[in-house]
Design a protein around this motif. Structure first.
Motif, mmCIF file in Angstrom:
data_model
loop_
_atom_site.group_PDB
_atom_site.id
_atom_site.type_symbol
_atom_site.label_atom_id
_atom_site.label_comp_id
_atom_site.label_asym_id
_atom_site.label_seq_id
_atom_site.Cartn_x
_atom_site.Cartn_y
_atom_site.Cartn_z
ATOM 1 N N TYR A 64 7.675 -15.657 30.832
ATOM 2 C CA TYR A 64 7.467 -15.689 29.792
ATOM 3 C C TYR A 64 7.114 -14.296 28.402
ATOM 4 O O TYR A 64 6.989 -14.586 27.595
ATOM 5 C CB TYR A 64 5.933 -17.170 29.064
ATOM 6 C CG TYR A 64 5.329 -16.487 30.068
ATOM 7 C CD1 TYR A 64 3.827 -15.267 29.894
ATOM 8 C CD2 TYR A 64 5.267 -16.468 31.193
ATOM 9 C CE1 TYR A 64 3.255 -14.643 31.089
ATOM 10 C CE2 TYR A 64 3.948 -16.307 32.482
ATOM 11 C CZ TYR A 64 2.803 -14.976 31.871
ATOM 12 O OH TYR A 64 2.126 -14.522 32.850
ATOM 13 N N LEU A 66 7.388 -10.560 27.860
ATOM 14 C CA LEU A 66 8.344 -9.687 26.982
ATOM 15 C C LEU A 66 8.519 -8.607 27.590
ATOM 16 O O LEU A 66 8.967 -7.619 28.056
ATOM 17 C CB LEU A 66 7.519 -9.113 25.382
ATOM 18 C CG LEU A 66 8.127 -10.108 24.627
ATOM 19 C CD1 LEU A 66 7.141 -9.073 23.214
ATOM 20 C CD2 LEU A 66 9.716 -9.680 24.318
ATOM 21 N N ASN A 68 8.362 -8.597 31.088
ATOM 22 C CA ASN A 68 9.045 -8.759 32.302
ATOM 23 C C ASN A 68 10.417 -8.023 32.984
ATOM 24 O O ASN A 68 10.686 -7.320 32.019
ATOM 25 C CB ASN A 68 10.533 -9.976 32.018
ATOM 26 C CG ASN A 68 11.004 -10.596 33.246
ATOM 27 O OD1 ASN A 68 11.378 -10.181 33.578
ATOM 28 N ND2 ASN A 68 10.684 -12.218 32.887
ATOM 29 N N ASN A 71 13.248 -7.080 31.906
ATOM 30 C CA ASN A 71 13.667 -6.835 30.276
ATOM 31 C C ASN A 71 14.138 -5.413 29.951
ATOM 32 O O ASN A 71 13.880 -4.724 30.916
ATOM 33 C CB ASN A 71 12.644 -7.129 29.903
ATOM 34 C CG ASN A 71 12.747 -8.011 28.231
ATOM 35 O OD1 ASN A 71 14.350 -8.304 28.331
ATOM 36 N ND2 ASN A 71 11.894 -8.810 27.868
ATOM 37 N N PRO A 242 8.017 -18.967 22.920
ATOM 38 C CA PRO A 242 9.050 -19.092 23.058
ATOM 39 C C PRO A 242 9.212 -17.378 22.620
ATOM 40 O O PRO A 242 9.242 -17.297 21.454
ATOM 41 C CB PRO A 242 9.691 -19.788 23.003
ATOM 42 C CG PRO A 242 9.172 -20.597 22.078
ATOM 43 C CD PRO A 242 8.095 -20.560 21.893
ATOM 44 N N LEU A 243 9.333 -16.481 23.258
ATOM 45 C CA LEU A 243 9.964 -15.039 23.049
ATOM 46 C C LEU A 243 11.276 -14.176 23.170
ATOM 47 O O LEU A 243 11.613 -14.806 24.429
ATOM 48 C CB LEU A 243 8.744 -13.944 23.021
ATOM 49 C CG LEU A 243 7.380 -14.137 23.035
ATOM 50 C CD1 LEU A 243 6.317 -13.322 23.881
ATOM 51 C CD2 LEU A 243 7.045 -14.068 21.615
ATOM 52 N N GLU A 244 11.792 -14.109 21.955
ATOM 53 C CA GLU A 244 13.252 -13.854 21.964
ATOM 54 C C GLU A 244 13.163 -12.573 23.352
ATOM 55 O O GLU A 244 12.229 -11.543 23.027
ATOM 56 C CB GLU A 244 13.796 -12.493 21.382
ATOM 57 C CG GLU A 244 15.198 -12.482 20.942
ATOM 58 C CD GLU A 244 15.792 -12.255 19.416
ATOM 59 O OE1 GLU A 244 17.106 -11.314 19.283
ATOM 60 O OE2 GLU A 244 14.902 -12.400 18.389
ATOM 61 N N GLY A 245 14.312 -12.524 24.453
ATOM 62 C CA GLY A 245 14.081 -11.881 25.418
ATOM 63 C C GLY A 245 13.807 -12.155 26.415
ATOM 64 O O GLY A 245 13.235 -10.968 27.108
ATOM 65 N N THR A 246 13.102 -13.062 26.487
ATOM 66 C CA THR A 246 12.374 -13.883 27.817
ATOM 67 C C THR A 246 13.499 -14.739 28.472
ATOM 68 O O THR A 246 14.217 -15.404 27.223
ATOM 69 C CB THR A 246 11.385 -14.023 27.371
ATOM 70 O OG1 THR A 246 11.080 -15.302 26.583
ATOM 71 C CG2 THR A 246 9.854 -13.436 26.822
ATOM 72 N N ASN A 249 13.174 -17.925 26.165
ATOM 73 C CA ASN A 249 13.222 -17.708 25.030
ATOM 74 C C ASN A 249 13.307 -19.183 24.396
ATOM 75 O O ASN A 249 13.354 -19.685 23.147
ATOM 76 C CB ASN A 249 14.308 -17.065 24.381
ATOM 77 C CG ASN A 249 14.610 -16.844 23.369
ATOM 78 O OD1 ASN A 249 13.905 -16.769 22.619
ATOM 79 N ND2 ASN A 249 15.869 -16.489 22.860
ATOM 80 N N SER A 250 14.440 -19.990 24.936
ATOM 81 C CA SER A 250 15.099 -21.400 24.723
ATOM 82 C C SER A 250 13.584 -22.847 24.934
ATOM 83 O O SER A 250 14.586 -23.988 24.241
ATOM 84 C CB SER A 250 15.947 -22.268 24.741
ATOM 85 O OG SER A 250 16.253 -21.845 26.510
ATOM 86 N N HIS A 251 12.693 -22.071 25.669
ATOM 87 C CA HIS A 251 11.646 -23.336 26.267
ATOM 88 C C HIS A 251 11.314 -23.400 24.778
ATOM 89 O O HIS A 251 10.807 -22.850 23.698
ATOM 90 C CB HIS A 251 10.633 -23.231 26.921
ATOM 91 C CG HIS A 251 10.278 -23.844 27.553
ATOM 92 N ND1 HIS A 251 10.405 -25.008 28.404
ATOM 93 C CD2 HIS A 251 9.135 -24.091 27.908
ATOM 94 C CE1 HIS A 251 9.343 -25.161 28.967
ATOM 95 N NE2 HIS A 251 8.627 -25.297 28.673
#
Length: 373
Positions: A64, A66, A68, A71, A242-246, A249-251
């Motif tokens: 979840y 950013l 990560n 990344n 949901p954060l873009e780039g994680t 993201n689609s959850h």
């Protein structure tokens, strides 16, 4: 002052809660003052904190987050001296009244903790700063580093994130729920019990809602356990975003009503004497989202009502919708002085929410309303 570093590390800390107001961008100032977060006190006052990561370097794979480790983006970090300098500029210009300091986990947790603790040490010992400091304890940190942090900070916290070990393993493979997180929280509680002067504001934690398959019963059982075993009166609940780039993201995020209802249920568990089974009214293991859980409990248990205001105990009074611990204590204090409540207007003066309470009470043995549900 490197404004880009301020912005990146300030934004990286925004998902750590320091009050139970909903997460939103309005709590942060404009880009002109990156890293400033307006926290709400229990009295409703707004207090500006300099809220930042020490580093966004991280070896963890939390799905979840950013930061990560998988990344690919520019990583930033402060040296302890650099962060102290930035904070003092904010503090001396009255932009911030306190510090909330967290960090990614850059390899060795004790190395990361050493930098966080050094910031607090420099502020306290070198600059004689006596204001508010909240330090995050990194998963896997040693007992000695935790004790040092507690000797310098007003509050410390460890993000539990999940209510169960199975839910935790859905979100990361690089941390152990019991060894790296819960064990540290138990150490903090043990140190606090032995040395009450350490971290005078105590410890707090945060659980994420909606990122895994955990249900509301799982979450409520955990927050009740934290209250009873670790003296954590309020566990912060963060709705999954949901954060873009994680990887998540689609959850889908949770229903917007879910976290507020969980907070209401948590207060009922920790301050009103309710049990988890009182909150969960069907086999779904989830709260009903369209109604207040205390109101629903009262509707499902008509055998407990009406409650006689002039005779009932504290525990019976706080079961009534619209009556909280504060108003129940005022009712009992008035009764001890000989006062008899005979009207709803009279009762309202104690802070009772009359519209909610009226169907569930008697005043001087006179039933106020009819239960029509």
């Amino acid at each position: 002052m490197n404004l880009e570093k301020l912005r990146i590390l300030g934004e990286g800390s925004q998902y750590d809660l320091c009050n139970y107001v909903s997460l939103n961008q309005e709590n942060f100032t404009s880009a002109k003052l990156p890293g400033i977060y307006h926290a709400q006190t229990a009295q409703g006052c707004s207090v500006p904190l300099f809220k930042t990561l020490m580093s966004n370097h991280c070896t963890c794979d939390c799905l979840y987050c950013l930061n990560n480790c998988q990344n690919k983006f520019n990583r930033e970090e402060y040296s302890p001296q650099e962060l102290v300098s930035v904070f003092l500029q904010y503090y001396q210009n009255h932009y911030a009244e306190g510090l909330f300091l967290s960090s990614g986990l850059p390899g060795d947790p004790d190395k990361g903790m050493e930098n966080l603790v050094e910031v607090a040490r420099l502020l306290r010992k070198e600059h004689e700063y006596q204001g508010y400091i909240h330090l995050k304890i990194l998963p896997g940190a040693s007992y000695d580093q935790i004790k040092r942090a507690m000797s310098l900070a007003d509050r410390i916290s460890v993000n539990l994130e999940s209510a169960t070990s199975s839910g935790f393993s859905e979100l990361t493979t690089t941390k152990d729920y019991h060894k790296d997180v819960l064990r540290r929280m138990k150490w903090i509680n043990r140190l606090k019990n032995r040395y009450p002067e350490l971290a005078p504001a105590g410890q707090s934690t945060q659980l994420m809602v909606g990122a895994n398959q955990e249900n509301d019963a799982d979450i409520l059982k955990r927050v009740q356990w934290l209250n009873k075993n670790l003296n954590i009166k309020l566990s912060y609940l963060s709705p999954f975003i949901p954060l873009e780039g994680t990887p998540l993201n689609s959850h889908s995020p949770p229903d917007p009503k879910r976290v507020p209802r969980l907070y209401q249920a948590q207060f009922l568990l920790n301050s009103y004497g309710f049990a988890v089974k009182d909150m969960i009214l069907d086999d779904s293991d989830h709260l009903f989202l369209d109604d207040d859980p205390k109101q629903l409990w009262a509707q499902f248990h008509p055998e407990n009502f009406p409650v006689e205001i002039n005779e009932s105990s504290f525990n019976d009074l706080i079961k009534v919708p619209g009556i909280g611990p504060k108003s129940a204590r005022k009712i009992l204090a008035a009764r001890r002085s000989g006062h008899v409540f005979t009207s709803l207007e009279d009762l309202k003066k104690t802070g009772v929410w009359i519209k909610r309470a009226e169907p569930f009470i008697k005043l001087n043995r006179i039933y106020q309303s009819t239960l029509n549900f």
